[in-house]
Design an enzyme around this catalytic site. Structure first.
Site, mmCIF file in Angstrom:
data_model
loop_
_atom_site.group_PDB
_atom_site.id
_atom_site.type_symbol
_atom_site.label_atom_id
_atom_site.label_comp_id
_atom_site.label_asym_id
_atom_site.label_seq_id
_atom_site.Cartn_x
_atom_site.Cartn_y
_atom_site.Cartn_z
ATOM 1 N N GLU A 84 -49.491 -33.044 -9.462
ATOM 2 C CA GLU A 84 -48.451 -33.998 -9.869
ATOM 3 C C GLU A 84 -48.726 -35.396 -9.310
ATOM 4 O O GLU A 84 -47.841 -36.088 -8.842
ATOM 5 C CB GLU A 84 -47.054 -33.505 -9.471
ATOM 6 C CG GLU A 84 -46.603 -32.300 -10.276
ATOM 7 C CD GLU A 84 -45.136 -31.953 -10.075
ATOM 8 O OE1 GLU A 84 -44.418 -32.730 -9.436
ATOM 9 O OE2 GLU A 84 -44.722 -30.907 -10.569
ATOM 10 N N GLY A 85 -49.989 -35.781 -9.352
ATOM 11 C CA GLY A 85 -50.398 -37.088 -8.824
ATOM 12 C C GLY A 85 -50.937 -36.930 -7.419
ATOM 13 O O GLY A 85 -50.186 -36.634 -6.499
#
Length: 769
Positions: A454-455
């Site tokens: 998620e990043g």
């Protein structure tokens, strides 16, 4: 005197007469602003505009409204959510054997899969009208976190369908026909979803995905229809090996302009059954010893009808915006829940182990070196849980604060890494030997997973938090950027002129307030409370002014280069983040009822965050390229130097003592932990030993004294210790029986699992008792 009056009058005329002001100030500033305006790609603009601003904007304003923060309702569960937590969740937790899942089956047992499906664990974000649970972010976070205290593999399997994926995308953007068809299937577990975004050359920079589709006509169910011919190659896709439906992100081109949107349409999301011809489920990954399903998916020249685009044709090319908007909420729930679970387990079990494990006749938690690590565990866990609560409180109100959720994901997973390292250090051999009684290893190995997905955290810290926060949270910059990009230059100038005056007043106010707070130590800043925490509010208000001032000056002097000065922007992002985390700590302390026993944790957390604020500002001043400006900024905010200190030893020691005491404080700080009162349970074996030793603490004091005096042997334990104490008439028969049982628990608790040599060689892990 007359000269001064003339100067004041001239300034008043220049600023007060619109035409003169625009000619002499606004127009040159407008041109300068357009030149230094950071160039934004389409994907950057979508990310910039996604989500909401909330408390982050207050902190960026220089004058946060603390009363507004304290009025924010704390997260609570509905009756329906509480019933699920008390029943279905507890049933699931009792079914989980994480060692068997990770070491033997490398998968969730079929009984667990079936229970997750039938009880709706995969449908917490799906509306009730479609058969879903429709739980609040607070309930979602609590459920995922509590499962993660038992098994990271099960928690991730539950987390993914309730985070960024088909369920959320359909709920927000799907056509009614898509919702009616897919959401009931997802809700009842008939269809298990995955979402494929990441590829071999597109990780955190999802905008660079090479996967592509071409709008064309093709055959579907025997008819010629308008559709898309797709090619993709994805990896790291959680649940891909077992998914029934694939959410796919790809770049869409329309060379014949059949959709009337141009040739390069942009990132698009579609929903494809994995049974569809051409969809291939590839090999399975094995992420750091975890057993959750993760793997690859690919397809070559796969034709799908156009109405499989999520949201239909209207949403062709809007996929990136859809993704970042959904991620801005989900990023604040799932991975932070995993980090919180690790913190709760680490605090509860490290406190227990530090009391049960003895050295030189004392619990190891009495030694200052161990207490230092315990202080970090307890203090940071207090921050982690505080941050989780404040973030889900915002999400519960319907907010989608993209900057806050980025801060939450980054800092909570990083603090979780520190907590895990300290817990392993204290447990030593107990923590590194794999087996059914190791409650730390699985989550410890899973920390890099949370940090990566998620990043990636490096990208989140260096580019996203301040890069997005500087424009979204600033009261004027985003509006000025919009004005500067207005194709009608005169209209843009008029709007810019109005904003510029307000911006000048904003910057001047922050400069004067920063200097005043620096000279007075913020002693006159407003605070919403009295007592021991009042000064913390004042210091945070002071740092809020300093951040607003530094951000304004950075954007003015560096312009578009600020985006490339990642280390500079990261430090400003750190300042914003620690302001938010410190706010969360103070809010939790008030929400929990201002317990005096929590004060060591509050003091540690606040001193830590203030110290890190000082570190961030010091690094900013030292490395800001405009050296004279850097010196002026330092003088204005810190005329007497940066004096924030790291947490005091006394608070670390008080936290360590608190962690080794059963009672309300321990339960309040570690309530997410699940355990069974069973000596064979993963956590229960340590918990039982801990509570029994406390029940017999007076007996152990007598025995330690007798051992020092040589009345009984210093190397005795177990049944031998009980019998020696009984013979020496130090205890009676009833106490001897209780001591023998407690010693059995204690030796089991400090012990580790072992396995038969040949069985390990063959990949079998059956612990020897």
């Amino acid at each position: 005197m007359y000269v001064l009056l003339i100067i004041i009058a001239a300034i008043a005329v220049i600023l007060g007469v619109p035409d003169i002001r625009r000619s002499l100030i606004s127009r040159p500033a407008f041109g300068f602003f357009k030149r230094v305006l950071p160039p934004l790609s389409a994907t950057e603009r979508d990310a910039m505009e996604a989500g909401d601003v909330w408390w982050d904007a207050e902190l960026f304003s220089g004058k946060p409204d603390w009363y507004r923060l304290l009025r924010t309702p704390k997260p609570q569960f509905s009756e329906r959510e509480q019933a699920f937590i008390d029943n279905q969740l507890e049933t699931l937790l009792a079914m989980i054997d994480d060692f068997d899942i990770t070491m033997h089956q490398r998968d969730l047992p079929e009984s667990v899969w079936q229970y997750l499906r039938q009880e709706g664990f995969f449908s917490m974000i799906i509306g009730q009208q479609y058969g879903g649970l429709e739980f609040s972010p607070a309930a979602n976070s609590h459920i995922v976190a509590r499962i993660a205290t038992r098994s990271l593999s099960v928690a991730v399997s539950v987390m993914v369908p309730n985070s960024l994926g088909p369920g959320e995308l359909l709920s927000h953007y799907g056509t009614e026909q898509q919702k009616q068809y897919w959401l009931p299937k997802l809700a009842n577990g008939e269809a298990l979803p995955c979402f494929a975004l990441t590829g071999p050359e597109a990780g955190s920079d999802a905008g660079s995905i090479p996967d592509h589709g071409v709008v064309c006509h093709g055959e579907f169910k025997g008819e010629q229809v308008l559709g898309i011919r797709l090619n993709w190659n994805k990896r790291y896709i959680t649940l891909a090996p077992v998914a029934d439906v694939l959410g796919l992100a790809f770049k869409l081109n329309d060379p014949e302009q059949l959709l009337g949107k141009g040739e390069d349409i942009g990132i698009t999301c579609a929903l494809i059954p994995t049974s569809h011809p051409g969809v291939e489920t590839g090999d399975r990954h094995f992420p750091l010893g975890q057993a959750f399903m993760n793997g690859t998916t690919y397809g070559k020249d796969v034709f799908i009808p156009i109405d499989w685009i999520i949201g239909g044709q209207e949403y062709a090319g809007k996929g990136w915006r859809m993704l970042v908007e959904c991620l801005s909420a989900g990023r604040g729930i799932s991975l932070p829940a995993l980090a919180t679970a690790s913190g709760h387990v680490a605090e509860r079990m490290t406190g227990a182990y530090a009391y049960v494990r003895q050295q030189f006749g004392l619990p190891i938690g009495k030694f200052e070196g161990v207490q230092e690590a315990m202080g970090r565990i307890g203090g940071l866990n207090y921050s982690v849980e505080s941050m989780r609560r404040l973030t889900v409180a915002a999400l519960n109100q319907g907010q989608s604060p993209s900057v806050i959720t980025a801060m939450t994901k980054y800092h909570m997973t990083e603090m979780g890494r520190t907590i895990g390292n300290d817990a392993l250090d204290v447990h030593a051999g107990k923590g590194i030997q794999m087996g059914p009684r190791n409650y730390l290893a699985s989550n410890y190995m899973g920390v890099p997973i949370s940090i990566t997905v998620e990043g990636a955290n490096i990208l989140t810290r260096n580019l996203m938090i301040f890069g997005q926060g500087a424009t979204r949270c600033h009261p004027y910059v985003m509006k000025e950027m919009i004005a500067a990009s207005n194709p009608d230059e005169e209209a843009g100038l008029r709007e810019f002129d109005s904003l510029l005056i307000k911006h000048i007043g904003f910057a001047a106010g922050n400069t004067l307030a920063s200097l005043w707070h620096g000279l007075t130590g913020a002693r006159f800043a407003n605070t919403p409370v009295s007592g021991v925490t009042a000064g913390y509010y004042q210091q945070l208000s002071r740092m809020s002014r300093g951040l607003a001032l530094c951000a304004d000056v950075s954007m003015l002097t560096l312009g578009g280069d600020l985006k490339r000065k990642e280390m500079i922007s990261a430090r400003l992002g750190d300042a914003l983040s620690h302001l938010y985390m410190a706010s969360a700590v103070l809010k939790r302390y008030e929400d929990d009822g201002r317990h005096e026993s929590d004060l060591p944790f509050v003091h540690y957390a606040m001193q830590h965050h203030l110290h890190q604020l000082g570190v961030a500002f010091d690094g900013f001043y030292q490395n800001f390229p405009q050296r004279i400006i850097a010196g002026l900024l330092r003088f204005v905010s810190f005329p007497f130097g940066i004096r924030y200190k790291a947490p005091l030893d006394m608070h670390k020691q008080a936290i360590a003592e608190s962690m080794m005491q059963p009672g309300a404080t321990r339960e309040r700080h570690t309530f997410l932990c699940y355990w069974q009162a069973d000596a064979d349970d993963m956590i229960g074996h340590m918990e039982l030993a801990f509570t029994q030793m406390h029940a017999l603490q007076d007996v152990y004091k007598v025995l330690r004294k007798a051992q020092k005096q040589g009345v009984i042997g210093a190397d005795l334990n177990g049944e031998g210790l009980a019998q020696a104490a009984l013979q020496a008439e130090l205890i009676d028969a009833e106490q001897a029986q209780a001591l023998s049982a407690c010693e059995t628990l204690r030796m089991r608790a400090i012990g580790v699992d072992s396995f038969a040599f040949d069985e390990v060689k063959q990949g079998q892990f059956k612990p020897l008792d």
